[in-house]
Design a protein around this motif. Structure first.
Motif, PDB file in Angstrom:
ATOM      1  N   HIS A  63       0.829  -1.198   0.000  1.00  0.00           N
ATOM      2  CA  HIS A  63       0.000   0.000   0.000  1.00  0.00           C
ATOM      3  C   HIS A  63       0.869   1.256   0.000  1.00  0.00           C
ATOM      4  O   HIS A  63       0.587   2.226  -0.710  1.00  0.00           O
ATOM      5  CB  HIS A  63      -0.900  -0.025   1.236  1.00  0.00           C
ATOM      6  CG  HIS A  63      -1.911   1.056   1.229  1.00  0.00           C
ATOM      7  ND1 HIS A  63      -2.955   1.111   0.320  1.00  0.00           N
ATOM      8  CD2 HIS A  63      -2.044   2.160   2.003  1.00  0.00           C
ATOM      9  CE1 HIS A  63      -3.677   2.187   0.533  1.00  0.00           C
ATOM     10  NE2 HIS A  63      -3.148   2.837   1.549  1.00  0.00           N
ATOM     11  N   GLU A  64       1.960   1.229   0.797  1.00  0.00           N
ATOM     12  CA  GLU A  64       2.839   2.402   0.881  1.00  0.00           C
ATOM     13  C   GLU A  64       3.440   2.706  -0.491  1.00  0.00           C
ATOM     14  O   GLU A  64       3.471   3.850  -0.933  1.00  0.00           O
ATOM     15  CB  GLU A  64       3.975   2.159   1.886  1.00  0.00           C
ATOM     16  CG  GLU A  64       3.546   2.051   3.326  1.00  0.00           C
ATOM     17  CD  GLU A  64       3.250   0.617   3.726  1.00  0.00           C
ATOM     18  OE1 GLU A  64       3.014  -0.218   2.813  1.00  0.00           O
ATOM     19  OE2 GLU A  64       3.238   0.323   4.931  1.00  0.00           O
ATOM     20  N   PHE A  86       2.446   1.883  -3.446  1.00  0.00           N
ATOM     21  CA  PHE A  86       1.430   2.324  -4.387  1.00  0.00           C
ATOM     22  C   PHE A  86       1.071   3.796  -4.147  1.00  0.00           C
ATOM     23  O   PHE A  86       1.091   4.617  -5.071  1.00  0.00           O
ATOM     24  CB  PHE A  86       0.213   1.409  -4.235  1.00  0.00           C
ATOM     25  CG  PHE A  86      -1.037   2.017  -4.752  1.00  0.00           C
ATOM     26  CD1 PHE A  86      -1.204   2.218  -6.108  1.00  0.00           C
ATOM     27  CD2 PHE A  86      -2.024   2.429  -3.876  1.00  0.00           C
ATOM     28  CE1 PHE A  86      -2.343   2.810  -6.584  1.00  0.00           C
ATOM     29  CE2 PHE A  86      -3.165   3.015  -4.350  1.00  0.00           C
ATOM     30  CZ  PHE A  86      -3.330   3.223  -5.708  1.00  0.00           C
ATOM     31  N   THR A  87       0.789   4.135  -2.887  1.00  0.00           N
ATOM     32  CA  THR A  87       0.364   5.504  -2.602  1.00  0.00           C
ATOM     33  C   THR A  87       1.458   6.506  -2.937  1.00  0.00           C
ATOM     34  O   THR A  87       1.233   7.469  -3.676  1.00  0.00           O
ATOM     35  CB  THR A  87       0.007   5.632  -1.104  1.00  0.00           C
ATOM     36  OG1 THR A  87      -0.766   4.514  -0.727  1.00  0.00           O
ATOM     37  CG2 THR A  87      -0.747   6.903  -0.847  1.00  0.00           C
ATOM     38  N   ILE A  88       2.640   6.271  -2.395  1.00  0.00           N
ATOM     39  CA  ILE A  88       3.704   7.271  -2.571  1.00  0.00           C
ATOM     40  C   ILE A  88       4.099   7.390  -4.031  1.00  0.00           C
ATOM     41  O   ILE A  88       4.146   8.479  -4.600  1.00  0.00           O
ATOM     42  CB  ILE A  88       4.933   6.900  -1.716  1.00  0.00           C
ATOM     43  CG1 ILE A  88       4.550   6.829  -0.238  1.00  0.00           C
ATOM     44  CG2 ILE A  88       6.056   7.908  -1.926  1.00  0.00           C
ATOM     45  CD1 ILE A  88       5.644   6.256   0.625  1.00  0.00           C
ATOM     46  N   THR A  98       2.656   6.331  -6.898  1.00  0.00           N
ATOM     47  CA  THR A  98       1.642   6.765  -7.860  1.00  0.00           C
ATOM     48  C   THR A  98       1.380   8.264  -7.734  1.00  0.00           C
ATOM     49  O   THR A  98       1.371   8.986  -8.737  1.00  0.00           O
ATOM     50  CB  THR A  98       0.323   6.013  -7.615  1.00  0.00           C
ATOM     51  OG1 THR A  98       0.594   4.631  -7.589  1.00  0.00           O
ATOM     52  CG2 THR A  98      -0.680   6.322  -8.702  1.00  0.00           C
ATOM     53  N   LEU A  99       1.184   8.719  -6.500  1.00  0.00           N
ATOM     54  CA  LEU A  99       0.843  10.138  -6.344  1.00  0.00           C
ATOM     55  C   LEU A  99       2.004  11.040  -6.724  1.00  0.00           C
ATOM     56  O   LEU A  99       1.810  12.085  -7.345  1.00  0.00           O
ATOM     57  CB  LEU A  99       0.398  10.404  -4.902  1.00  0.00           C
ATOM     58  CG  LEU A  99      -0.959   9.768  -4.551  1.00  0.00           C
ATOM     59  CD1 LEU A  99      -1.350  10.098  -3.132  1.00  0.00           C
ATOM     60  CD2 LEU A  99      -2.043  10.240  -5.517  1.00  0.00           C
ATOM     61  N   PHE A 126      -7.864   3.732  -5.340  1.00  0.00           N
ATOM     62  CA  PHE A 126      -8.246   4.781  -4.408  1.00  0.00           C
ATOM     63  C   PHE A 126      -9.729   4.692  -4.034  1.00  0.00           C
ATOM     64  O   PHE A 126     -10.334   5.681  -3.657  1.00  0.00           O
ATOM     65  CB  PHE A 126      -7.951   6.166  -4.990  1.00  0.00           C
ATOM     66  CG  PHE A 126      -6.491   6.477  -5.044  1.00  0.00           C
ATOM     67  CD1 PHE A 126      -5.816   6.888  -3.899  1.00  0.00           C
ATOM     68  CD2 PHE A 126      -5.789   6.350  -6.227  1.00  0.00           C
ATOM     69  CE1 PHE A 126      -4.464   7.163  -3.954  1.00  0.00           C
ATOM     70  CE2 PHE A 126      -4.447   6.632  -6.274  1.00  0.00           C
ATOM     71  CZ  PHE A 126      -3.765   7.038  -5.139  1.00  0.00           C
ATOM     72  N   SER A 165     -11.199   6.792  -7.139  1.00  0.00           N
ATOM     73  CA  SER A 165     -10.293   6.342  -8.195  1.00  0.00           C
ATOM     74  C   SER A 165     -10.477   7.097  -9.492  1.00  0.00           C
ATOM     75  O   SER A 165      -9.566   7.169 -10.303  1.00  0.00           O
ATOM     76  CB  SER A 165     -10.495   4.850  -8.459  1.00  0.00           C
ATOM     77  OG  SER A 165     -10.217   4.121  -7.299  1.00  0.00           O
TER      78      SER A 165
END
Lengths: 929, 114
Positions: free
Chosen positions: A268-269, A271-273, A275-276, A404, A408
């Motif tokens: 999850h980390e 993906f979040t960091i 991608t954003l 998201f 999303s």
């Protein structure tokens, strides 16, 4: 082996341009191109294996203790990047040959370029994470050289410094991250790290490791908020920008993300960091690219945007996204390198890269225009060009992700917005330069560049079209191994030009139409953008750098005051701080050993020592008084030695004391007789406190030591002194026999110190007082008769005593050291009583020679034992029957002791006699240097 | 006796440290010399305090530990070499600079060249 050759060839190639510097530019370029071509051919021979699913590798132990091995591999991912590095590198070398002017130092340029190429190849083929990091930092350094190539321009210097600071700093973070990963996995070899991936992801240090690695990757790939260094790196020559900032260096961060995706990705980390960050970078870059009037500035921001796009895809992390990312890496490298080269051509032929000055070049540079249209169309994602295919895949992936939750939908919307901006700046690149009226603002008449300068662009443009039209021809074969390596689920590559009417197609159409609309309405947008006060990143960066420097400067000035007193105090304070916790661990001060009773003589002696020591310190302003008190301390110390069963020490101490006090009195002649009161009350208080603490600690330590039982290795010496060493004085046998090597070292030190003093005295013009401190002139009789007479009478006596002490030394207190010092003291007395001239007249002997002869005798005595098949300094002894004297022991140790004896005399007299000469007109002269 | 010895060594150390912290070279050299006495006494005492047992075979029934004595003998001579070197250095500095201050008070190392 071939693999190692591919990586090392560019490094070897880096030296060739420097060797060929005198041979002209053509040979330098040809040599660099040939090296690259050879590496490319070698790569092609290995590529077949990789494409068939094997992984050629190379392993060489380097520093296995720290987990660093020279370990290389060529898997699908490495192959993709290595092909880009070498292929585009070759085109860049050809292009650069025509781009660089005769004034530029092309040897330096190509050497740096080859160095960079080798470092990049190292990164992509490294199978060891530390090795990867090593090459990573090498790219930072070589890119610094390349960006700052035009070192006479301040923009180039500043841009290079900024790039180095950001990417180099990121590299350090990466190292920390790699060390964490390696610690968790237990190895730095990539295979084993990947095998331990689950363990790493579950570890509590996963997040710090991830953040550190991402910091490294994001700084290198100019991801938001570290994007600011890339536009400033555009001060580099255009071939460098085309190479570093499209195809290679900035892709190193992307490569790292892909490389470590199987290890760190999928969480999850991640993906979040990732991608954003990618999404933010993509929008940021695309927006600002539109407003740049500098061609290279536009391309730089566009590169930032595309890197963001790839990062975002890697963040999404599905098999399709991974494939789209890899495909776009390939496509972006081809069209962006071409676009940079076109910008360089325009700059080269018109003298400017400013789009406000450029217009209507289509009449003068039709071929370049066609190439620009092709590559820009690829960048914009126009159908039938390669950029379209990867963008379509990207739209698909962004639309299909559900990461998201209910929010999303914002990802595809923002992605479409980014694509619109991308279309708009692509149109601007072509329209503003080649159309838009006549070239009225130019001072020169532009024309087409030389053919060979266009050839690399033609090749790249052809690739854009070829891949765009026939993607299935070779792309799947080429990318499949890399996709197999990284994709979380198996994926067979299928690229189609036409997917039917679907959402991604709609997004593509929207992007093209919207982009055109934005371009047409750009005047509005420009005036909208102008109302913001854009702070230049360069100024912010410069401000940060200068404030850090200023802070360090202030810190240094506070610490480094030039006051040795303060340094010393700080050092001692630190000693106290380190020792106190250790002392606190000792539970009982008094140990179990039985103590001796105090007798009155010892008590008086101790009181005398303490009082004179305090006196020495308290009266240090009156230097002679202080010195006299010190001599009392020294004499008392020798009494301590004799009281506690150490006659040898007592004798040594006594003679050394005499000699060193004489020396200090002599020195005092050249020094101020009094110390002016300089220390403030506070400083005195501080020093007393500090001294008291240290004295207390040493005393405590000594007491604790004295009251504890002793276990010693000395029984061996006591047992073997007589049968093994042939002497009964164990101390002397230890010195000349058991530990003879130590003594040899010691007399060498003594001789060296004497030689050092001899040199210090050369050409010295000391301050010579003509009267004593109270203004009384020196007595006119320099050498009183009484002293002269006694001294002369004493000399034979003293020499005899010293001979006796020397000879008996092996069995009774005495030996070479003591005998030597006694002889020296007797000689010094002659100097003092009769003066230098008198002694020189009678005993003109070179003390340097004496000291060296002494060391030599000791050394050769030691070496002598080799001839008898024994170890260095093994001693041998026997007994002789002398008439009158009787049985006499003769040992090689006595020869060694003779060396000691001579060295001590030589060194002592070298010091004192030379120094004594200072007071006369016979001063030593500089001898040689 | 042990306590007395330790106190003496501690006092010698304290006085020498105080002298070493002075700002002129001559007291520092005196301090270094005195510190070498203290250190020698300390090292010597690692063989513990023993009376009438000199380490000469046949001279006594029992012998004290000879090893610290051998080490300290070496240390005394080396200490002399060091004292000599430092005092000559002090004289040389005085001759070159005209002052025996040990603190660097010359203004030439400004901020500019850092």
């Amino acid at each position: 082996m071939t693999l190692a050759a591919i990586v090392l060839l560019p490094f070897i190639g880096a030296s060739i341009p420097l060797i060929l510097r005198q041979r002209g530019r053509a040979s330098i370029s040809v040599a660099s191109a040939s090296v690259t071509l050879v590496a490319l051919v070698l790569l092609a021979t290995l590529a077949m294996q990789t494409l068939n699913g094997a992984v050629p590798s190379f392993f060489l132990n380097w520093l296995p203790n720290i987990g660093l091995d020279f370990s290389l591999r060529l898997d699908g991912l490495s192959l993709l990047f290595a092909t880009l590095i070498l292929g585009i590198g070759l085109l860049i070398i050809i292009y650069a040959h025509y781009y660089l002017s005769a004034k530029d130092d092309s040897a330096k340029f190509f050497a740096s370029l080859m160095l960079f190429m080798g470092s990049m190849l190292g990164i992509v083929t490294a199978n060891n994470l530390i090795l990867l990091w090593l090459f990573w930092e090498l790219t930072s350094i070589s890119s610094f050289l390349l960006i700052g190539f035009w070192s006479h321009q301040s923009t180039a210097r500043r841009g290079a410094r900024m790039a180095l600071a950001i990417t180099g700093g990121g590299g350090l973070a990466l190292l920390a991250g790699i060390l964490l990963i390696g610690n968790i996995a237990g190895s730095y070899e990539l295979d084993q790290v990947i095998a331990a991936a689950d363990q790493i992801r579950a570890h509590s240090l996963y997040l710090p490791a991830l953040l550190l690695v991402l910091l490294g990757a994001f700084t290198k790939s100019a991801q938001f908020p570290f994007q600011f260094w890339l536009p400033h790196a555009m001060a580099a020559p255009t071939p460098v920008s085309a190479y570093l900032h499209s195809a290679t260096m900035v892709k190193a961060g992307i490569f790292l993300l892909a490389r470590l995706f199987p290890v760190l990705g999928g969480t999850h980390e991640w993906f979040t960091i990732v991608t954003l960050t990618g999404l933010a970078t993509m929008l940021f870059g695309a927006y600002f690219a539109l407003f740049k009037s500098d061609l290279k500035g536009l391309l730089a921001f566009s590169t930032i945007s595309h890197l963001g796009l790839i990062t975002m895809l890697l963040g999404l992390g599905t098999s399709g996204a991974i494939f789209a990312a890899l495909f776009h890496i390939l496509n972006h490298a081809t069209f962006k390198a071409g676009l940079f080269m076109i910008a360089g051509i325009i700059d080269h032929e018109t003298g400017t890269r400013d789009m406000r000055k450029l217009s209507g070049l289509r009449k003068f540079m039709p071929v370049t225009m066609v190439l620009a249209i092709i590559t820009s169309a690829a960048m914009a994602g126009v159908p039938l060009f390669n950029g379209f295919l990867s963008k379509e895949l990207m739209f698909m992936e962004s639309y299909e992700q559900q990461l998201f939750g209910a929010l999303s939908w914002f990802v595809p919307v923002l992605v479409t917005l980014g694509a619109m901006l991308s279309v708009a700046y692509s149109i601007r690149f072509v329209h503003d330069v080649f159309f838009d009226g006549e070239p009225v603002k130019l001072t020169v008449t532009p024309h087409e560049p030389p053919l060979m300068m266009r050839v690399p662009v033609i090749i790249l443009a052809a690739l854009c079209v070829l891949v765009g039209l026939l993607p299935m021809l070779f792309v799947p074969n080429f990318l499949q191994p890399a996709v197999d390596l990284l994709a979380p689920s198996p994926l067979t590559i299928k690229i189609a030009l036409w997917h039917g009417f679907n959402i991604p197609l709609l997004m593509s159409v929207l992007a093209l139409v919207g982009g055109a609309a934005i371009y047409i309405q750009r005047a509005e947008l420009f005036s909208f953008n102008r109302q913001f006060d854009h702070r230049d990143a360069k100024e912010t960066f410069a401000y940060i750098v200068s404030s850090v420097t200023a802070f360090s400067d202030r810190l240094i000035q506070r610490i480094e005051t030039g006051s040795l007193q303060r340094y010393m105090a700080a050092l001692l304070l630190l000693c106290i701080l380190f020792v106190i916790p250790e002392l606190a661990k000792i539970d009982a001060l008094t140990g179990t050993r039985a103590q001796l009773p105090i007798d009155s003589v010892s008590l008086v002696g101790a009181i005398i020592i303490i009082l004179t020591a305090i006196g020495t310190a308290a009266f240090h302003h009156m230097r002679l008084t202080s010195l006299m008190m010190l001599s009392v301390v020294g004499l008392m110390v020798s009494l301590v030695f004799i009281h506690f069963s150490a006659p040898d020490l007592a004798m040594t101490q006594l003679v050394v004391e005499v000699v060193s006090i004489i020396l200090m009195i002599l020195a005092l002649f050249f020094m101020p007789q009094k110390t002016p009161k300089a220390s403030s009350g506070r400083r005195v208080a501080r020093d007393v406190l500090l001294a008291g603490f240290i004295g207390g600690i040493v005393g405590t330590l000594n007491y604790a030591l004295l009251t504890r039982p002793l276990s010693s290795i000395s029984d061996f010496f006591l047992v073997n002194a007589k049968p093994g060493g042939g002497g009964t004085n164990v101390v002397n046998v230890i010195l000349v026999d058991f530990r003879g090597f130590d003594t040899l070292g010691e007399i060498t030190v003594l001789a060296i110190a004497a030689a050092g003093i001899h040199k210090l005295l050369n050409n010295l013009r000391p301050f010579m007082p003509s009267s004593d401190i109270d203004g009384r002139p020196w007595h006119r009789v320099k050498h009183p008769l009484l002293v002269q007479t006694v001294a002369q009478a004493l000399l034979p006596l003293a020499l005899m005593v010293s001979a006796y002490i020397f000879l008996r030394g092996h069995n009774l207190p005495g030996g070479g050291f003591i005998a030597g010092l006694i002889t020296s003291a007797a000689m010094i007395l002659q100097y003092m009583a009769n003066g230098v001239d008198w002694v020189k007249h009678r005993f003109d002997y070179n003390y340097q020679t004496l000291a060296s002869v002494g060391v030599m005798i000791a050394l050769f005595t030691g070496i002598g034992s080799w001839f008898f098949g024994a170890n260095f300094l093994t001693s041998w002894f026997t007994y002789l029957d002398w008439p009158v004297v009787g049985k006499f022991e003769i040992a090689t140790a006595i020869l060694f002791d003779l060396g000691v004896y001579l060295t001590v005399i030589g060194a002592t007299l070298m010091i004192l006699a030379n120094f004594g000469q200072m007071t006369t007109r016979h001063r030593p002269r500089q001898e040689g240097n | 006796m042990e306590a007395l010895y330790a106190i003496t060594v501690g006092m010698l150390t304290a006085c020498s440290v105080y002298l070493i912290l002075r700002g002129r070279s001559f007291p520092i050299v005196i301090g270094i010399t005195m510190l070498s006495y203290a250190v020698n006494l300390f090292l010597f005492s690692t063989g513990r305090l023993v009376i009438n047992q000199i380490p000469i075979i046949g001279a006594a029934d029992q012998y004290t530990d000879p090893l610290p004595q051998a080490l300290v003998l070496t240390a005394i001579v080396i200490g002399f070499a060091m004292t000599a070197y430092s005092i000559i250095l002090a004289v040389r500095v005085r001759g070159e600079w005209g002052s025996d201050e040990v603190n660097d008070t010359s203004p030439n190392d400004g901020e500019g060249n850092r």
